[in-house]
Motif scaffolding. Sequence first.
Motif, PDB file in Angstrom:
ATOM      1  N   MET A  34       0.817  -1.208   0.000  1.00 36.65           N
ATOM      2  CA  MET A  34       0.000   0.000   0.000  1.00 36.65           C
ATOM      3  C   MET A  34       0.856   1.265   0.000  1.00 36.65           C
ATOM      4  O   MET A  34       0.483   2.274  -0.608  1.00 36.65           O
ATOM      5  N   ARG A  35       2.005   1.211   0.666  1.00 36.00           N
ATOM      6  CA  ARG A  35       2.903   2.368   0.615  1.00 36.00           C
ATOM      7  C   ARG A  35       3.361   2.621  -0.815  1.00 36.00           C
ATOM      8  O   ARG A  35       3.473   3.773  -1.260  1.00 36.00           O
ATOM      9  N   THR A  36       3.641   1.533  -1.534  1.00 37.01           N
ATOM     10  CA  THR A  36       4.060   1.660  -2.937  1.00 37.01           C
ATOM     11  C   THR A  36       2.912   2.186  -3.798  1.00 37.01           C
ATOM     12  O   THR A  36       3.099   3.093  -4.611  1.00 37.01           O
ATOM     13  N   LEU A  37       1.719   1.619  -3.631  1.00 37.84           N
ATOM     14  CA  LEU A  37       0.571   2.054  -4.434  1.00 37.84           C
ATOM     15  C   LEU A  37       0.212   3.505  -4.154  1.00 37.84           C
ATOM     16  O   LEU A  37      -0.218   4.236  -5.051  1.00 37.84           O
ATOM     17  N   ALA A  38       0.385   3.930  -2.908  1.00 39.85           N
ATOM     18  CA  ALA A  38       0.038   5.300  -2.541  1.00 39.85           C
ATOM     19  C   ALA A  38       0.917   6.328  -3.256  1.00 39.85           C
ATOM     20  O   ALA A  38       0.532   7.493  -3.389  1.00 39.85           O
ATOM     21  N   LYS A  39       2.083   5.882  -3.734  1.00 38.69           N
ATOM     22  CA  LYS A  39       2.987   6.787  -4.453  1.00 38.69           C
ATOM     23  C   LYS A  39       2.629   6.915  -5.934  1.00 38.69           C
ATOM     24  O   LYS A  39       3.250   7.694  -6.664  1.00 38.69           O
ATOM     25  N   THR A  40       1.646   6.135  -6.399  1.00 37.30           N
ATOM     26  CA  THR A  40       1.226   6.196  -7.800  1.00 37.30           C
ATOM     27  C   THR A  40       0.709   7.592  -8.118  1.00 37.30           C
ATOM     28  O   THR A  40      -0.058   8.158  -7.325  1.00 37.30           O
ATOM     29  N   PRO A  41       1.117   8.184  -9.243  1.00 33.28           N
ATOM     30  CA  PRO A  41       0.592   9.513  -9.615  1.00 33.28           C
ATOM     31  C   PRO A  41      -0.930   9.551  -9.590  1.00 33.28           C
ATOM     32  O   PRO A  41      -1.595   8.551  -9.911  1.00 33.28           O
ATOM     33  N   GLU A  42      -1.485  10.684  -9.183  1.00 38.79           N
ATOM     34  CA  GLU A  42      -2.928  10.810  -8.960  1.00 38.79           C
ATOM     35  C   GLU A  42      -3.747  10.485 -10.195  1.00 38.79           C
ATOM     36  O   GLU A  42      -4.866   9.968 -10.096  1.00 38.79           O
ATOM     37  N   GLU A  43      -3.197  10.770 -11.371  1.00 41.27           N
ATOM     38  CA  GLU A  43      -3.953  10.544 -12.602  1.00 41.27           C
ATOM     39  C   GLU A  43      -3.920   9.086 -13.065  1.00 41.27           C
ATOM     40  O   GLU A  43      -4.610   8.707 -14.021  1.00 41.27           O
ATOM     41  N   GLU A  44      -3.141   8.236 -12.390  1.00 40.98           N
ATOM     42  CA  GLU A  44      -3.042   6.832 -12.775  1.00 40.98           C
ATOM     43  C   GLU A  44      -3.790   5.946 -11.779  1.00 40.98           C
ATOM     44  O   GLU A  44      -3.880   6.267 -10.595  1.00 40.98           O
ATOM     45  N   PRO A  45      -4.340   4.810 -12.245  1.00 46.39           N
ATOM     46  CA  PRO A  45      -5.039   3.907 -11.325  1.00 46.39           C
ATOM     47  C   PRO A  45      -4.065   3.220 -10.379  1.00 46.39           C
ATOM     48  O   PRO A  45      -2.933   2.908 -10.741  1.00 46.39           O
ATOM     49  N   ARG A  46      -4.514   2.993  -9.168  1.00 48.37           N
ATOM     50  CA  ARG A  46      -3.703   2.282  -8.167  1.00 48.37           C
ATOM     51  C   ARG A  46      -4.244   0.856  -8.116  1.00 48.37           C
ATOM     52  O   ARG A  46      -5.133   0.532  -7.334  1.00 48.37           O
ATOM     53  N   ARG A  47      -3.680   0.012  -8.945  1.00 46.27           N
ATOM     54  CA  ARG A  47      -4.241  -1.314  -9.170  1.00 46.27           C
ATOM     55  C   ARG A  47      -3.414  -2.406  -8.495  1.00 46.27           C
ATOM     56  O   ARG A  47      -2.192  -2.332  -8.434  1.00 46.27           O
ATOM     57  N   PHE A  48      -4.126  -3.418  -8.025  1.00 48.11           N
ATOM     58  CA  PHE A  48      -3.504  -4.648  -7.545  1.00 48.11           C
ATOM     59  C   PHE A  48      -4.459  -5.784  -7.868  1.00 48.11           C
ATOM     60  O   PHE A  48      -5.632  -5.557  -8.196  1.00 48.11           O
ATOM     61  N   ALA A  49      -3.956  -7.007  -7.815  1.00 46.24           N
ATOM     62  CA  ALA A  49      -4.779  -8.165  -8.143  1.00 46.24           C
ATOM     63  C   ALA A  49      -5.164  -8.903  -6.871  1.00 46.24           C
ATOM     64  O   ALA A  49      -4.352  -9.060  -5.963  1.00 46.24           O
ATOM     65  N   VAL A  50      -6.407  -9.356  -6.827  1.00 49.55           N
ATOM     66  CA  VAL A  50      -6.905 -10.146  -5.702  1.00 49.55           C
ATOM     67  C   VAL A  50      -7.168 -11.570  -6.180  1.00 49.55           C
ATOM     68  O   VAL A  50      -7.837 -11.773  -7.207  1.00 49.55           O
ATOM     69  N   VAL A  51      -6.627 -12.541  -5.467  1.00 53.13           N
ATOM     70  CA  VAL A  51      -6.913 -13.954  -5.747  1.00 53.13           C
ATOM     71  C   VAL A  51      -7.375 -14.612  -4.453  1.00 53.13           C
ATOM     72  O   VAL A  51      -6.942 -14.229  -3.358  1.00 53.13           O
ATOM     73  N   ALA A  52      -8.254 -15.594  -4.570  1.00 52.88           N
ATOM     74  CA  ALA A  52      -8.716 -16.327  -3.399  1.00 52.88           C
ATOM     75  C   ALA A  52      -7.718 -17.416  -3.031  1.00 52.88           C
ATOM     76  O   ALA A  52      -7.142 -18.075  -3.907  1.00 52.88           O
ATOM     77  N   ILE A  53      -7.505 -17.584  -1.744  1.00 51.52           N
ATOM     78  CA  ILE A  53      -6.604 -18.615  -1.241  1.00 51.52           C
ATOM     79  C   ILE A  53      -7.339 -19.953  -1.259  1.00 51.52           C
ATOM     80  O   ILE A  53      -8.490 -20.047  -0.840  1.00 51.52           O
ATOM     81  N   ARG A  54      -6.678 -20.974  -1.763  1.00 51.23           N
ATOM     82  CA  ARG A  54      -7.294 -22.300  -1.822  1.00 51.23           C
ATOM     83  C   ARG A  54      -7.523 -22.858  -0.420  1.00 51.23           C
ATOM     84  O   ARG A  54      -6.795 -22.519   0.521  1.00 51.23           O
ATOM     85  N   ASP A  55      -8.517 -23.729  -0.296  1.00 52.72           N
ATOM     86  CA  ASP A  55      -8.791 -24.387   0.983  1.00 52.72           C
ATOM     87  C   ASP A  55      -7.531 -25.089   1.479  1.00 52.72           C
ATOM     88  O   ASP A  55      -6.805 -25.726   0.720  1.00 52.72           O
ATOM     89  N   GLY A  56      -7.285 -24.975   2.773  1.00 55.17           N
ATOM     90  CA  GLY A  56      -6.132 -25.639   3.359  1.00 55.17           C
ATOM     91  C   GLY A  56      -4.916 -24.754   3.462  1.00 55.17           C
ATOM     92  O   GLY A  56      -3.918 -25.142   4.061  1.00 55.17           O
ATOM     93  N   HIS A  57      -4.992 -23.546   2.884  1.00 57.23           N
ATOM     94  CA  HIS A  57      -3.882 -22.593   2.977  1.00 57.23           C
ATOM     95  C   HIS A  57      -4.360 -21.386   3.758  1.00 57.23           C
ATOM     96  O   HIS A  57      -5.467 -20.918   3.575  1.00 57.23           O
ATOM     97  N   GLU A  58      -3.491 -20.860   4.601  1.00 55.66           N
ATOM     98  CA  GLU A  58      -3.847 -19.701   5.400  1.00 55.66           C
ATOM     99  C   GLU A  58      -2.694 -18.714   5.407  1.00 55.66           C
ATOM    100  O   GLU A  58      -1.530 -19.087   5.273  1.00 55.66           O
ATOM    101  N   VAL A  59      -3.063 -17.438   5.591  1.00 52.27           N
ATOM    102  CA  VAL A  59      -2.036 -16.425   5.784  1.00 52.27           C
ATOM    103  C   VAL A  59      -1.339 -16.698   7.106  1.00 52.27           C
ATOM    104  O   VAL A  59      -1.958 -17.124   8.075  1.00 52.27           O
ATOM    105  N   ALA A  60      -0.043 -16.418   7.176  1.00 52.18           N
ATOM    106  CA  ALA A  60       0.704 -16.662   8.413  1.00 52.18           C
ATOM    107  C   ALA A  60       0.157 -15.797   9.532  1.00 52.18           C
ATOM    108  O   ALA A  60      -0.324 -14.697   9.303  1.00 52.18           O
TER     109      ALA A  60
END
Length: 246
Positions: A34-60
Motif C-alpha cells: 500500500m505504501r508503494t501504491l500510494a505513491k502512484t501519480p494521482e492521474e493513474e489507477p492504483r491497481r492490484f490483483a486479488v486472488v482467493a486462497i485455496r482451501d487448506g492454505h492460510e495467511v501466516a
Amino acid sequence: MTTVRLPLFPLNSVLFPGLVLPLNVFEERYRAMMRTLAKTPEEEPRRFAVVAIRDGHEVAPSEAGMPDPTALPERGPTAGFGDDPTKAFHAIGCIADAATIRERADGTFEVLATGTTRVRLLSVDASGPFLMAELEPLEEEPGDEAGALAEGVLRAFRQYQKRLAGARERSLSSGADLPDEPSVVSYLVAAAMVLDTPTKQRLLQAPDTASRLRDELKLLRAETAIIRSLPSLPSQDLTRGPTSLN
C-alpha cells in the motif's frame, strides 16, 4: 497474449468485477504494497490483483504465540503460502482499483477498492517485499441467452432476498435499483449470495456470463428452498462483504 504485472493480494474471499472491497491492512508485506501504491501519480489507477486462497492454505499469523507460544510467526512475502505460492491460490482472480488508501497513525492502512477485470494468474514473483504477479486479463463473453437468463436470475434473486430477510426477521430494501445488464447481474448476485468461497470461485471463473447465470439460477432455487425450511440464519449483509483482514 497481453499480460500485466501487478501487486498480488491473496484473500480468503472472492472479489468480483464491480464490487467494492474494504480492506484493513496490517501485515507488513501488504503495508509495503500500500505504501508503494500510494505513491502512484494521482492521474493513474492504483491497481492490484486479488486472488482467493485455496482451501487448506492460510495467511501466516501476525502475532507470536499462534499456535506455539515459543515460535515466531513466519514472515516475508510468501509467509503461509508454501514454497510455490501459485499452488496456494486459485488461478482466476480480479483486478482491484484502490480509490482510497489511508494510512493510520499506527502504520496500518484503511483501503477501499473496486473490482474491475477478471484475470488469470500466470506466475508469482516473491523477490520483493510483497508478491508481484504476471496476469492475463480475461474477456467476459456473453454466451447464449444471457439477457433472458439475467431476467430469470433477478426474479429468483428477489425471492431469495425475501426469504433470507424473513428468516432473519429484518427488513428488505427495494430491489428497484438492481441492474439489468447480464454480466453486472451475474457478478452482483454471485457476490450477494451467502455461499462458500469455492462456490463463489466457481462463479467467478465461469466461461461466460450465460454459464454463470445458469449456475446462479440453480443455486438460487436450491438456497431459497433450504431457507424456506429454516427458522433463522446468522446475520450477514447481502450487499456488502465484511472488511477483510490480511
